[in-house]
Write a protein that holds these residues in place. Structure first.
Motif, mmCIF file in Angstrom:
data_model
loop_
_atom_site.group_PDB
_atom_site.id
_atom_site.type_symbol
_atom_site.label_atom_id
_atom_site.label_comp_id
_atom_site.label_asym_id
_atom_site.label_seq_id
_atom_site.Cartn_x
_atom_site.Cartn_y
_atom_site.Cartn_z
ATOM 1 N N GLU A 14 0.832 -1.208 0.000
ATOM 2 C CA GLU A 14 0.000 0.000 0.000
ATOM 3 C C GLU A 14 0.867 1.259 0.000
ATOM 4 O O GLU A 14 0.556 2.241 -0.678
ATOM 5 N N LEU A 15 1.959 1.225 0.756
ATOM 6 C CA LEU A 15 2.863 2.376 0.779
ATOM 7 C C LEU A 15 3.512 2.604 -0.582
ATOM 8 O O LEU A 15 3.599 3.734 -1.067
ATOM 9 N N LEU A 16 3.971 1.532 -1.208
ATOM 10 C CA LEU A 16 4.647 1.658 -2.493
ATOM 11 C C LEU A 16 3.695 2.099 -3.598
ATOM 12 O O LEU A 16 4.112 2.731 -4.577
ATOM 13 N N ALA A 17 2.421 1.774 -3.454
ATOM 14 C CA ALA A 17 1.433 2.146 -4.467
ATOM 15 C C ALA A 17 0.883 3.549 -4.251
ATOM 16 O O ALA A 17 0.199 4.091 -5.129
ATOM 17 N N GLU B 24 0.499 7.665 -3.733
ATOM 18 C CA GLU B 24 0.967 8.824 -4.496
ATOM 19 C C GLU B 24 2.246 9.404 -3.905
ATOM 20 O O GLU B 24 3.085 9.948 -4.636
ATOM 21 N N GLU B 25 2.433 9.277 -2.608
ATOM 22 C CA GLU B 25 3.633 9.808 -1.967
ATOM 23 C C GLU B 25 4.893 9.134 -2.510
ATOM 24 O O GLU B 25 5.948 9.775 -2.619
ATOM 25 N N MET B 26 4.786 7.857 -2.867
ATOM 26 C CA MET B 26 5.932 7.168 -3.445
ATOM 27 C C MET B 26 6.290 7.782 -4.788
ATOM 28 O O MET B 26 7.482 7.930 -5.130
ATOM 29 N N ASP B 27 5.309 8.153 -5.569
ATOM 30 C CA ASP B 27 5.567 8.829 -6.849
ATOM 31 C C ASP B 27 6.291 10.153 -6.614
ATOM 32 O O ASP B 27 7.214 10.511 -7.354
ATOM 33 N N ASN B 28 5.869 10.881 -5.594
ATOM 34 C CA ASN B 28 6.508 12.156 -5.271
ATOM 35 C C ASN B 28 7.969 11.962 -4.872
ATOM 36 O O ASN B 28 8.853 12.723 -5.285
ATOM 37 N N ILE B 29 8.214 10.926 -4.073
ATOM 38 C CA ILE B 29 9.583 10.641 -3.638
ATOM 39 C C ILE B 29 10.454 10.259 -4.823
ATOM 40 O O ILE B 29 11.595 10.710 -4.957
ATOM 41 N N MET B 30 9.921 9.452 -5.716
ATOM 42 C CA MET B 30 10.672 9.058 -6.905
ATOM 43 C C MET B 30 11.035 10.279 -7.742
ATOM 44 O O MET B 30 12.155 10.388 -8.256
ATOM 45 N N GLY B 31 10.091 11.189 -7.879
ATOM 46 C CA GLY B 31 10.360 12.401 -8.637
ATOM 47 C C GLY B 31 11.483 13.219 -8.031
ATOM 48 O O GLY B 31 12.359 13.741 -8.738
ATOM 49 N N ARG B 32 11.486 13.320 -6.708
ATOM 50 C CA ARG B 32 12.537 14.087 -6.028
ATOM 51 C C ARG B 32 13.895 13.393 -6.138
ATOM 52 O O ARG B 32 14.934 14.047 -6.317
ATOM 53 N N LEU B 33 13.894 12.073 -6.036
ATOM 54 C CA LEU B 33 15.145 11.323 -6.172
ATOM 55 C C LEU B 33 15.760 11.512 -7.554
ATOM 56 O O LEU B 33 16.978 11.666 -7.700
ATOM 57 N N GLN C 293 7.560 -13.596 -7.130
ATOM 58 C CA GLN C 293 6.814 -14.805 -6.789
ATOM 59 C C GLN C 293 6.132 -14.690 -5.428
ATOM 60 O O GLN C 293 5.052 -15.242 -5.211
ATOM 61 N N ALA C 294 6.754 -13.955 -4.512
ATOM 62 C CA ALA C 294 6.249 -13.893 -3.142
ATOM 63 C C ALA C 294 5.167 -12.842 -2.957
ATOM 64 O O ALA C 294 4.123 -13.102 -2.344
ATOM 65 N N VAL C 295 5.413 -11.619 -3.471
ATOM 66 C CA VAL C 295 4.491 -10.508 -3.247
ATOM 67 C C VAL C 295 4.420 -9.653 -4.514
ATOM 68 O O VAL C 295 5.190 -9.842 -5.454
ATOM 69 N N THR C 296 3.510 -8.679 -4.516
ATOM 70 C CA THR C 296 3.299 -7.861 -5.717
ATOM 71 C C THR C 296 4.013 -6.505 -5.666
ATOM 72 O O THR C 296 3.814 -5.685 -6.566
ATOM 73 N N ASP C 297 4.838 -6.279 -4.673
ATOM 74 C CA ASP C 297 5.495 -4.979 -4.506
ATOM 75 C C ASP C 297 6.246 -4.541 -5.758
ATOM 76 O O ASP C 297 6.142 -3.387 -6.203
#
Length: 226
Positions: A126-129, A131-140, A155-159
């Motif tokens: 949920e955290l990775l999906a 909008e805040e993650m998109d913002n962080i990626m943009g700043r990086l 195989q284990a998770v959908t992250d």
């Protein structure tokens, strides 16, 4: 513990294999600028974090600014590779407890910084999906020439599949003799199904003969065969 081969053993056959990986990725994508690359694997224990760390270090050695991000919010390991603290990191930035600039950590490799995972959250996907993650990626991306992302196995998770469409390319790490053809194919199809751009696959743990010595090598290929 995972090792940073290209920094500790730069003349080793394994370090040379990593340099070939860097070259292959660069020259195979001359028409597309790669600002963000995601590393994942089909299953656990296939060496994705080591490959991501060594690749990031090699790019930084070309006098590039590189940020390596631990997005494996379930079993983070990059802090151990670089002997860094993980008391705060990505998850703290996502919850606005710290500013991004305050949690980036320098390494022994000039030009390479690491954003560790931070405390493990109860809801990684949920955290990775969010909008805040998109913002962080943009700043990086504004802070570096290249952002390299380590994610959990598909195989284990959908992250990893949540992040795959948001990056410029995905590298799939597969352990020889440990992953089946079907597992590799499903991992490849999963990346492509969500719109991720598969740059190629790294076959890890291939035993090759050189003179009278055997050593483990990395083989880079384009795509995963059926």
């Amino acid at each position: 513990m995972e090792r940073l081969i290209v920094d500790k053993e730069p003349k080793s056959p394994l370090a040379e294999a990593y340099r070939r990986l860097r070259t292959n990725i660069q020259y195979a994508n001359v028409a597309h600028e790669l600002k963000t690359i995601l590393f994942t694997s089909a299953g656990p224990g296939e060496g994705k974090s080591s490959v991501a760390a060594n690749y990031a270090a090699l790019v930084a050695q070309q006098k590039k600014e590189v940020i390596l991000v631990d997005c494996d919010l379930r079993r983070p390991s990059l802090h151990r590779v670089f002997d860094l603290k993980n008391s705060r990191g990505l998850t703290n930035v996502m919850t606005h407890d710290f500013e991004l600039k305050d949690v980036l950590q320098t390494t022994s490799v000039p030009g390479l910084r690491v954003l560790t995972s931070g405390p493990i959250p109860p809801n990684p996907v949920e955290l990775l999906a969010a909008e805040e993650m998109d913002n962080i990626m943009g700043r990086l991306m504004e802070m570096a020439d290249l952002v390299v992302i380590d994610t959990p196995p598909i195989q284990a998770v959908t992250d990893a599949l949540v992040l795959a469409p948001k990056v410029d390319g995905v590298v799939l790490v597969l352990m020889a003799a440990a992953v089946s053809r079907q597992q590799a194919r499903l991992a490849k199809e999963g990346i492509q199904r969500v719109g991720g751009r598969l740059l190629g696959a790294v076959l890890n743990g291939v035993e090759m003969k050189k003179g009278s010595y055997y050593y483990y090598n990395y083989h880079y290929s384009y795509g995963v065969s059926e």
